[in-house]
Design an enzyme around this catalytic site. Structure first.
Site, short mmCIF file in Angstrom:
data_model
loop_
_atom_site.label_atom_id
_atom_site.label_comp_id
_atom_site.label_asym_id
_atom_site.label_seq_id
_atom_site.Cartn_x
_atom_site.Cartn_y
_atom_site.Cartn_z
N ARG A 1 83.80 158.97 45.39
CA ARG A 1 83.02 160.02 45.95
C ARG A 1 81.76 159.18 46.66
O ARG A 1 81.43 158.00 46.21
CB ARG A 1 82.40 160.96 44.96
CG ARG A 1 83.38 161.88 44.57
CD ARG A 1 82.99 162.99 43.57
NE ARG A 1 83.82 163.90 43.20
CZ ARG A 1 84.27 165.05 43.61
NH1 ARG A 1 83.83 165.30 44.86
NH2 ARG A 1 85.27 165.70 43.09
N HIS B 1 87.16 171.85 47.01
CA HIS B 1 86.64 172.90 47.64
C HIS B 1 87.26 173.22 48.85
O HIS B 1 87.78 174.41 49.25
CB HIS B 1 85.16 172.41 47.82
CG HIS B 1 84.44 172.94 46.70
ND1 HIS B 1 84.52 172.23 45.36
CD2 HIS B 1 83.33 173.76 46.64
CE1 HIS B 1 83.66 172.43 44.61
NE2 HIS B 1 82.72 173.39 45.29
N ARG C 1 80.37 169.85 52.30
CA ARG C 1 80.86 168.96 51.28
C ARG C 1 80.34 167.50 51.62
O ARG C 1 80.39 166.75 50.67
CB ARG C 1 82.35 168.92 51.11
CG ARG C 1 82.63 170.53 50.63
CD ARG C 1 82.08 170.96 49.24
NE ARG C 1 82.58 170.32 48.17
CZ ARG C 1 81.84 170.22 46.86
NH1 ARG C 1 80.99 170.87 46.68
NH2 ARG C 1 82.21 169.66 45.97
N HIS D 1 81.75 164.20 49.19
CA HIS D 1 83.12 163.84 49.65
C HIS D 1 83.10 162.92 51.21
O HIS D 1 81.90 162.99 51.72
CB HIS D 1 83.90 164.87 50.26
CG HIS D 1 84.77 165.82 48.89
ND1 HIS D 1 85.65 165.16 48.12
CD2 HIS D 1 84.34 167.06 48.50
CE1 HIS D 1 85.86 166.13 47.34
NE2 HIS D 1 85.23 167.06 47.11
#
Length: 358
Positions: free
Chosen positions: A82, A118, A171, A177
């Site tokens: 991440r 997501h 995101r 991300h």
């Protein structure tokens, strides 16, 4: 690898650009990140669709659960970093001058980053909803209706892609991300949803089938984890990284760990199977009241209201195993409420009212 580092560094540049130039839209992007949360499928989309169309509602849970399970397995295989921790640990920046990425309360996800859960959850559930809506218009035969269908098709798919793009941007904006991770998530979600367009057997699955599916998903995931652990590969490697590099320890949530998502999904699938095959569901959802619009609308309103109360129930997190057990029970209770308890109560109230009128 050098190519992956280049991909990540380009992704960091995009994140910096978004955080600098789209600062004014911060609240909206944070909101859209919440919109893409897979948990909304169980508390908002499912109760709405199941009461209006049980076939669509049932498919939605299966797509969400299987999609999230695949997301977990892919995350364990791909070992995706991440952004908010990668910039702190990479050695590609000269003199260790790592870029500064802003973090938010929803940034500190603890699982691996690829593909985005997501983005995958959002694309699969919206794919189900759009195809379900279009299934009604495709039956129109006269010329004006065909034109209307084409316009509706263009409008709904435009809405689909706009929502996916905004969820993906949100995101990336919060530095949870990289761009390639959300893109992969979107297309993986579409593939899972499309696969269930051709799986009618889920509509007639027995409780035994639901239990067998749950056991398979759990045993496979747990077995995969244990086998790799024996090979000295820790699939929970991302959790200590998240705890180390999160700007605020209070933003770390056990609910974002890989096994928390697995338990939540298994609970939802078990609750759906238990509810659909219960006597309460058979009595209420297949009775004469089930065809009435008033019955369905009352069920929608009651289901949404009760599930929002469920969301107020906070599960204690001090003991991990207790958290998983209670999370499973809570997740199972939600579809059980939507499928059996609420329709049965509404059916009983309507029947009582009819008797008084007579």
């Amino acid at each position: 690898s050098t190519q992956m580092d280049l991909l990540h560094s380009n992704g960091v540049l995009i994140i910096q650009h978004l955080q600098r130039d789209y600062r004014a839209y911060q609240d909206f992007l944070n909101f859209m990140s919440h919109v893409g949360d897979p948990r909304n499928i169980f508390s908002i989309y499912f109760p709405l669709w199941f009461q209006l169309n049980q076939v669509v509602g049932t498919k939605m849970i299966w797509v969400a659960v299987i999609g999230d399970w695949f997301n977990l397995i892919f995350k364990w295989i791909l070992f995706g970093h991440r952004p908010y921790w990668w910039v702190q640990e990479t050695m590609i920046y000269p003199n260790h001058s790592s870029p500064c990425l802003e973090q938010f309360p929803i940034t500190c996800e603890t699982g691996p980053g690829s593909p985005s859960g997501h983005a995958m959850g959002s694309s699969c559930v919206w794919y189900v909803m759009v195809t379900a809506a279009l299934s009604y218009t495709v039956r129109w035969k006269d010329k004006s209706a065909v034109t209307l269908h084409r316009l509706t098709w263009s409008f709904l798919w435009s809405v689909f892609w706009i929502i996916q793009i905004i969820v993906c941007i949100s995101r990336v904006f919060i530095a949870t991300h990289f761009p390639h991770q959300v893109i992969l998530g979107v297309f993986a979600g579409i593939l899972v949803a499309e696969a269930f367009e051709h799986t009618p057997a889920i509509q007639t699955a027995s409780l035994r089938m639901y239990i067998k599916t749950n056991l398979f998903l759990f045993i496979f995931a747990l077995g995969f984890y244990l086998v790799l652990k024996l090979l000295d590969i820790d699939l929970l490697w991302s959790v200590p990284k998240a705890k180390k590099w999160c700007a605020n320890p209070d933003w770390i949530n056990i609910d974002t760990t890989p096994f928390a998502g697995l338990v939540r999904n298994l609970g939802a699938l078990f609750g759906l199977g238990l509810g659909i095959n219960s006597e309460m569901s058979i009595t209420s959802c297949k009775g004469k009241n089930s065809c009435k619009l008033s019955f369905r609308l009352l069920c929608v309103a009651a289901s949404l209201a009760v599930l929002q109360l469920y969301n107020l129930v906070k599960i204690p997190t001090h003991t991990e195993y207790l958290f998983y057990i209670l999370s499973f029970c809570k997740s199972a209770a939600m579809p059980l409420t939507v499928v059996a308890l609420v329709p049965y109560c509404v059916h009983s109230l309507m029947r009582t009212s009819e008797k008084k009128l007579n």
